[in-house]
Design an enzyme around this catalytic site. Structure first.
Site, PDB file in Angstrom:
ATOM      1  N   ASP A  50      21.378 -37.142  42.919  1.00  0.00           N
ATOM      2  CA  ASP A  50      21.516 -35.633  42.891  1.00  0.00           C
ATOM      3  C   ASP A  50      22.265 -35.016  43.778  1.00  0.00           C
ATOM      4  OD1 ASP A  50      19.754 -36.083  40.742  1.00  0.00           O
ATOM      5  OD2 ASP A  50      17.815 -35.469  41.475  1.00  0.00           O
ATOM      6  N   GLU A  91      20.524 -42.033  41.278  1.00  0.00           N
ATOM      7  CA  GLU A  91      19.032 -41.874  41.959  1.00  0.00           C
ATOM      8  C   GLU A  91      17.907 -42.195  40.981  1.00  0.00           C
ATOM      9  OE1 GLU A  91      16.412 -38.001  43.487  1.00  0.00           O
ATOM     10  OE2 GLU A  91      18.613 -38.032  43.686  1.00  0.00           O
ATOM     11  N   TYR A 100      21.229 -29.022  35.563  1.00  0.00           N
ATOM     12  CA  TYR A 100      20.322 -29.534  36.479  1.00  0.00           C
ATOM     13  C   TYR A 100      19.356 -28.434  37.022  1.00  0.00           C
ATOM     14  CZ  TYR A 100      19.479 -31.195  41.501  1.00  0.00           C
ATOM     15  OH  TYR A 100      18.804 -31.886  42.564  1.00  0.00           O
TER      16      TYR A 100
END
Length: 733
Positions: free
Chosen positions: A104, A8, A309
């Site tokens: 992600d 990403e 994350y």
């Protein structure tokens, strides 16, 4: 043949490339023997603007609404077109036989990659990398267990459906409002109910009528006994006469101890952080906005790789993470955490339901440290603060519970009941992780409201009597209105908007709870920012207020768009699409009907919009009068003509403190030189301020201070007659 890995962001791509042994640099990619790694820059492709479907939509006209494209088109975002073409080149390489999506791991991440593949027309087989941290270990583990890309087709369908629904409803309703009332008005299924909650809170504050309440305290032998109403158990009464009568009745009467109850109690550490809870705490403790916290977290995850994350809505860990906890403890056993993390890593880790629950983990587990060794000196002050919150919470859940003995004493005087409470700490437990800095603010607030505060109690027994030196005092207080929202409390309301719902339907309440309220952990910060930047709400100090523009907008938008129930319904259906239980076509056909009805309601509305913040300053571009608006941290002049869009910054809130009253000053941008102005009346030109701060020693870094202190320490340890010592040291005896 090779596999193409699509990340990403460039930073994540570089990490994956390094782990996979790719080092040959290409245009927008890195190549190795088995893999080629390329990257997006967030979204490279998006849904086309209305004018892409028909040139007439370039002009905003009410009669052209609603806009209902038969098929939604994708377009390459101009600003990042170069990288899109670089990715497309790699996709169509003849030696690439499969695509590994490494964006992600979530709904929006899936959309980033799939839209690139869709727009480029690439139909090569897909695999999916699904990981919660970007450490070398996590990347290796992820690549050893890649998923079949088809498993995520329904997640992609849900992501596309969400984007298309927001386009159909948001763009049509925003254009309809703007054209109808000739003002820059925007609305949406998340931002409008959020704004409505702020207005409702202000209405509650305006309509609140404070009442005086009364209570009684008895002071006997240094112990404070608090009166309790026999029926309600409350320590308050709104009748002054009743309390005064009770005081008269008890004057000179003895106090008897009726019951002494001692209970061993324990409390467990608060749950691990999800993003919203972290944003709340960072706002309360450091004044960080939701957006600032997310950006800091992103750096700690992506650049430093020391936290997992960030965009997670879970406060639990999955059982497969337990085996890695000791390694994570060793990685963060530095600086202030060295002793605690070190001792915990030497003991067996006890996983319990308070922080490990597979059922409560969806895409990602709670935010915790990674196995990457941390170098605290490489972190900024802001990054240290966020890292500290996460690490201490992580350590706390691994500690045993906080244990204490609570003593409750019931006493009687003239048939009235009194209570006293005390607490003896037996084991600090998880509070050790906070090294004396823990303060449960919610508990503190509750204690503030209640007269029953804990105190140090002597040894008391049933039947004891106090008859001498009893002091009776009447205590008074005033009920307080609900507080204005700040970013922390607004995030809480967005996460759980049930009290702002009209229907209170059990099924809708359950859905809102399951889907996480208004917006998602990933979008709430952006929604709050958007409401500030579109001048629908403003900040006064830390408190958030709705603006006149926001209040008028809520009168003009259809009622349905103001309700949290709309988002609950959407999210429920999107979740079903992601699970494969609902077809996206059914949901989108309903959305098209809804968007048409919504637009019709706005077009036929009979409301009016009036700018009540017009100034006499004329726009230098179009000549129309400008509007005075308060931005999030600044004051601006904005042209009233939405097509012109010119804006000027008048002043912005700075971190510079007034030398007289120590409040933050505003920096006014006017004339040849910027000027600091304080609310107390103090003024100072920027050049004078800079010269004064340099004279005071500002601008000295922490490293400079540390270097100076080390030098002082070294000098202090040297013998006083160092010249003689040096001379003797050189003698060869």
């Amino acid at each position: 043949m090779k596999s193409l890995v699509l990340a990403e962001k460039p930073s994540v791509a570089r990490d994956i490339a390094r782990v996979l042994g790719c080092s040959k640099k290409l245009n927008g990619a890195i190549e190795g023997n088995r893999y080629v790694v390329t990257w997006a820059l967030g979204h490279l492709v998006t849904l086309a603007d209305p004018e892409e479907y028909d040139k007439k939509y370039k002009e905003w006209k009410l009669e052209d609404l609603p806009m209902m494209p038969k098929k939604m088109e994708l377009v390459v975002i101009k600003q990042t077109a170069k990288q899109y073409h670089a990715v497309k080149t790699q996709l169509y390489r003849k030696d690439v036989n499969e695509i590994i999506i490494a964006t992600d791991a979530g709904r929006e991440g899936e959309l980033v990659a799939r839209w690139i593949l869709e727009k480029s027309g690439c139909r090569k087989p897909i695999k999916r990398l699904w990981i919660s941290s970007v450490t070398d270990k996590a990347i290796k583990a992820g690549f050893s267990s890649l998923k079949d890309g088809r498993e995520y087709d329904t997640l992609y369908s849900a992501a596309w459906a969400r984007a298309e629904a927001d386009w159909l409803v948001g763009i049509n309703a925003t254009r309809a409002l703007t054209c109808k009332y000739n003002a820059q008005l925007s609305c949406g299924r998340v931002q409008t109910p959020t704004l409505a909650m702020i207005e409702k809170r202000e209405e509650e504050i305006r309509s609140f009528k404070p009442e005086t309440y009364y209570g009684i305290n008895l002071m006997a032998e240094g112990i404070r006994f608090t009166w309790q109403d026999k029926k309600s158990g409350s320590a308050r009464s709104f009748s002054k006469e009743r309390i005064e009568t009770l005081k008269q009745k008890m004057q000179g009467a003895p106090l008897f101890i009726k019951e002494v109850e001692k209970k061993a109690k324990k409390t467990y550490a608060p749950a691990l952080y999800d993003l919203t809870e972290l944003q709340r705490d960072a706002n309360k403790k450091f004044g960080f906005s939701a957006k600032e916290t997310l950006n800091i977290m992103q750096r700690l995850y992506e650049n430093h790789k020391i936290l997992t994350y960030p965009r997670t809505d879970s406060r639990y860990l999955s059982s497969d993470v337990i085996g890695t906890l000791k390694e994570r403890l060793k990685a963060c056993a530095v600086g202030p955490y060295k002793k605690m993390a070190g001792s915990l890593s030497m003991k067996p880790v006890k996983a319990n339901k308070s922080f490990v629950d597979d059922k409560k983990v969806s895409d990602h587990h709670a935010i915790i440290p990674t196995e990457q060794f941390v170098q605290l000196e490489h972190l900024t002050n802001e990054e240290r603060k966020i890292y500290d919150l996460v690490v201490r919470r992580f350590l706390a859940v691994l500690y045993p519970p906080f244990e204490y003995e609570q003593t409750t004493v019931k006493a009687g005087c003239e048939e009235e009941e009194f209570l006293a409470k005390g607490k003896i700490v037996l084991k600090e437990g998880w509070k050790e992780a906070y090294e004396g800095s823990w303060s449960d603010e919610e508990d503190e607030e509750q204690k503030g409201e209640s007269a029953l505060r804990e105190q140090k109690l002597p040894n008391l027994e049933k039947g004891m009597q106090f008859s001498n030196n009893i002091r009776i005092e009447i205590i008074t207080g005033t009920t307080r209105p609900p507080a204005h929202f700040n970013e922390a409390t607004l995030l809480s309301a967005m996460e759980n908007p049930v009290r702002y719902m009209e229907s209170r339907d059990a099924k809708t309440v359950k859905t809102l709870g399951e889907t996480g309220g208004l917006g998602t952990v990933a979008t709430r910060a952006d929604i709050i920012d958007k409401l500030f930047h579109s001048f629908l709400m403003e900040k006064r100090g830390k408190e958030i207020f709705i603006t006149s523009k926001g209040r008028q907008l809520l009168k003009l938008v259809p009622e349905d768009l103001k309700k949290p129930e709309l988002t609950a319904d959407w999210e429920n259906k999107l979740s079903k699409i992601a699970e494969g239980k609902l077809k996206d076509k059914i949901f989108l056909s309903e959305i098209r009907i809804y968007a048409q009805e919504l637009t019709k309601e706005i077009k036929t509305g009979d409301g009016t919009f009036r700018h009540d913040n017009l100034t006499n300053t004329k726009c230098p571009v179009c000549g129309k009068r400008m509007l005075a608006v308060n931005g999030k941290n600044s004051k601006l002049l904005v042209c009233q003509d939405r097509e012109c869009g010119h804006r000027e910054t008048i002043s912005r809130t700075s971190n510079a403190r007034c030398p007289k009253c120590h409040k933050k000053m505003e920096l006014y941008v006017k004339g040849k030189e910027d000027t600091f102005v304080c609310s107390c009346g103090y003024k100072e030109k920027l050049s004078s301020f800079t010269a004064r701060r340099q004279k005071e020693g500002a601008g000295v870094s922490k490293k400079d201070v540390q270097r100076y202190l080390n030098k002082q320490k070294k000098e202090a340890e040297e013998p006083i007659n160092s010249a003689f010592a040096d001379a003797f040291a050189k003698l060869n005896l």
